[in-house]
Write a protein that holds these residues in place. Structure first.
Motif, PDB file in Angstrom:
ATOM      1  N   LYS B  39     -13.477  21.326  65.923  1.00 57.65           N
ATOM      2  CA  LYS B  39     -13.323  22.224  67.057  1.00 57.65           C
ATOM      3  C   LYS B  39     -12.686  23.553  66.702  1.00 57.65           C
ATOM      4  CE  LYS B  39     -10.948  19.866  69.818  1.00 57.65           C
ATOM      5  NZ  LYS B  39     -10.106  19.530  70.975  1.00 57.65           N
ATOM      6  N   LYS B  69     -16.700  16.485  68.319  1.00 63.07           N
ATOM      7  CA  LYS B  69     -15.638  16.132  69.278  1.00 63.07           C
ATOM      8  C   LYS B  69     -14.702  15.064  68.699  1.00 63.07           C
ATOM      9  CE  LYS B  69     -18.884  17.034  73.022  1.00 63.07           C
ATOM     10  NZ  LYS B  69     -20.086  17.145  72.135  1.00 63.07           N
ATOM     11  N   ASP B  76     -24.675  14.205  69.287  1.00 57.35           N
ATOM     12  CA  ASP B  76     -24.338  15.308  68.372  1.00 57.35           C
ATOM     13  C   ASP B  76     -24.838  15.014  66.958  1.00 57.35           C
ATOM     14  OD1 ASP B  76     -23.140  16.620  70.434  1.00 57.35           O
ATOM     15  OD2 ASP B  76     -21.070  16.172  69.828  1.00 57.35           O
ATOM     16  N   SER B  99     -13.165  11.853  63.160  1.00 58.60           N
ATOM     17  CA  SER B  99     -14.377  12.043  63.949  1.00 58.60           C
ATOM     18  C   SER B  99     -15.413  12.842  63.171  1.00 58.60           C
ATOM     19  CB  SER B  99     -14.042  12.724  65.272  1.00 58.60           C
ATOM     20  OG  SER B  99     -13.355  13.926  65.022  1.00 58.60           O
ATOM     21  N   ASP B 278     -10.779   9.574  77.429  1.00 62.82           N
ATOM     22  CA  ASP B 278     -10.802  10.472  76.270  1.00 62.82           C
ATOM     23  C   ASP B 278      -9.413  10.647  75.643  1.00 62.82           C
ATOM     24  OD1 ASP B 278     -12.498  11.858  74.565  1.00 62.82           O
ATOM     25  OD2 ASP B 278     -12.033  13.799  75.464  1.00 62.82           O
TER      26      ASP B 278
END
Lengths: 378, 378
Positions: B39, B69, B76, B99, B278
């Motif tokens: 990110k 993410k 993705d 991730s 999340d």
């Protein structure tokens, strides 16, 4: 913590009857192999027949190299390299303990480019490739089944030396604890002394890695726990499996992560004894370690105390050494040279060979061979 | 002890400035790669520039996939697979934490044969090859840098699942502790909770392997020891190096040798919480584990006591859980759902999703989701 590289691509097949996977594994690399074994105990115990039946049934051609000595010799490797080249073998299959596997590693390394084992060991020839090596282990001791080390001796130069090469990692190692059940009591004990010594070498290696030290101490305490169990009940699968796992992990890099390498000083003392008197490697180490601790106790007291604390919960070095000696005595491995039949009058010979070969540790150096040898006699 | 196979061919480059070896390593596999990152924290902290400079200086072409993410999503990956195929990349370079690396593993696995990540995860597509994967780790937590696991979530099916494939082992992982110094305090603590959870999963895995259990306990005790040190002094290289080494070893197979596998029941609870709210993976685990211990304490008291003894020298399970909670509180990871902002009125939602996804452990099964969730609220 030191910078380090870690790479250990050995595929371990561990457990009951894992040889079921042997033929398919060999065929990944070819169907014409060199089969290496030792003095005949693998024949007597039926492991040789078991393996040869698998090879025959699966149409795998094999050329035999037998008679590898317990303290393996470079000239035997060179002889096997010739034969392997003549027969155009595609892989090496080692069936045995540390000496068979160490020799096989050197063969696998020397066959493709027709090199000399001792020249490679000394770094004067640099192999660029190796044959695939598959091992079937019959003795829990050296950990060679999961590393890239080999130890050879040379009777011309009177040296016994270890060397390493990433090309010497076995592709596969088959570890069936059932195969270690026939190991006699004395060799089981020597193996245990070797396992513990490897973890010691890691602990006293170069650099500061508390996790690696905890791993080393875990191996030692578990080995000390299982030693009397397996010696009292040698055909207990579970005990044999635990000792076997400890031996593999004592020298597969786990105890030196975050360090430069192990120390190896005490192994060098042991190699001197094996060279002169052909005594079993593990037996040489249960003699060498107590003497080394006594020699080093004023030089590295804090490190030894930290080990004493982790293993026996002790803060006193002398008490630690006493406990360790009592342990060796309890499993009937020698703690003094005379226990191994090496008389007092050999002292000078030992001191002289240590001096000639300039033996020492990598990180905790010593050169008082006179005092060290005296301590091995008490 | 259970039969097991062990194979972990990842080459670890650990220490200060190990990226010096990056360009030569990539060139072993090609000069056209997919560069995957997250990110933007790797951009902000300068790691992106460092890597891109190395690539540019060495004539290595790269196609960027950014914006992965924190709880990575299968779609993705599928998008990146298309791009990777278009660009005919020869390798995948992951720069980031769990991730990013987990997503990159799936990309490397799906690119050669144009597969769908979720179909592969579910075992409905079976890859036969993968691109070489190289990772540069920036967060000590998941251990993905040295294993063949990946965890993805799917928002269509509302599942978060792990899968394994030997083709997903990174070829090389670069672990420079300096890269973890910029990790903020809260994520450092979540990483620590994750490391400890991995060692717990190994400890409660299937089969009896006392050495593996000692290794797991060693990781936990060292992690508990270094946690307050690193949180008080986040830019201390030595502390960061120790935590990083612990995280790699907590899930590289060391804690499950001699076992069938880890248990993974508590991770499944954590995944449920991450899917719904999340929340960071590590934070979900410091909530899930105390509740799981309370749920299981009558079912597996001896195992929990053995762990309590190894870690805290305790024989009392309740005291063990209290100590563990106090540890989590001391490093400011949540131990109750409401600490993570998950209000009481969410209880049914959690229970329902656990029920729908039939979450459970592999070896210590549970299905009392009502009680479990209640325990996470206290």
């Amino acid at each position: 913590m030191e910078n380090f590289n870690f790479y250990n691509p050995v595929s371990i097949h561990f457990g009951k009857d894992v040889l079921n996977e042997l033929a398919d594994t060999i065929k990944l690399y070819g169907n014409n192999i060199l089969l290496v074994y030792g003095k005949g105990s693998v024949v007597k115990n039926g492991y040789y027949n078991l393996v040869v039946n698998i090879l025959n049934k699966n149409g795998i051609k094999y050329t035999e190299i037998s008679g590898i000595k317990p303290n393996p010799v470079d000239s035997d490797v060179d002889e096997a390299v010739k034969i392997g080249r003549q027969e155009k073998v595609q892989a090496v299959l080692a069936l045995g303990g540390g000496s068979v596997i160490d020799s096989s590693k050197a063969m696998a390394l020397c066959i493709p480019e027709n090199l000399s084992a001792w020249e490679v060991l000394k770094g004067r020839q640099k192999p660029e490739k190796a044959l695939p090596l598959i091992t079937i282990l019959t003795l829990a001791a050296t950990g060679t089944e999961m590393n890239h080390f080999s130890v050879l001796q040379n009777h011309q130069t009177n040296e016994k030396l270890g060397f390493r090469n990433p090309l010497m990692y076995p592709k596969h190692s088959f570890l069936d604890p059932q195969f270690t059940i026939t190991v006699p009591k004395n060799y089981t004990a020597y193996g245990i002394a070797d396992i513990i010594a490897h973890a010691f070498e890691g602990f006293f290696g170069g650099g500061n890695s508390p996790l690696a030290d905890k791993f080393a101490a875990s191996i030692i305490t578990e080995c000390i726990k299982f030693a009397p169990l397996v010696l009292n009940e040698p055909d207990n699968y579970e005990y044999r499996a635990n000792i076997l796992l400890q031996s593999t992990y004592a020298l597969n890099g786990t105890t030196t992560i975050g360090k430069i390498s192990g120390d190896w000083g005490t192994h060098a003392i042991g190699h001197t004894l094996s060279l002169l008197y052909d005594i079993p490697h593990g037996a040489s180490l249960s003699i060498a370690y107590p003497a080394w601790f006594k020699l080093m106790k004023h030089q590295i007291p804090d490190e030894i105390k930290r080990l004493a604390q982790l293993i026996f919960g002790l803060n006193d070095i002398d008490l630690f050494i006493e406990n360790l000696e009592q342990f060796y005595i309890s499993i009937e491995t020698p703690v003094r040279l005379e226990d191994a039949g090496i008389k007092r009058n050999k002292k000078n010979e030992i001191v002289e060979l240590m001096k000639k070969n300039q033996i020492s540790g990598f990180f905790h150096k010593f050169s008082n061979y006179e005092k060290l040898t005296e301590l091995m006699y008490r």
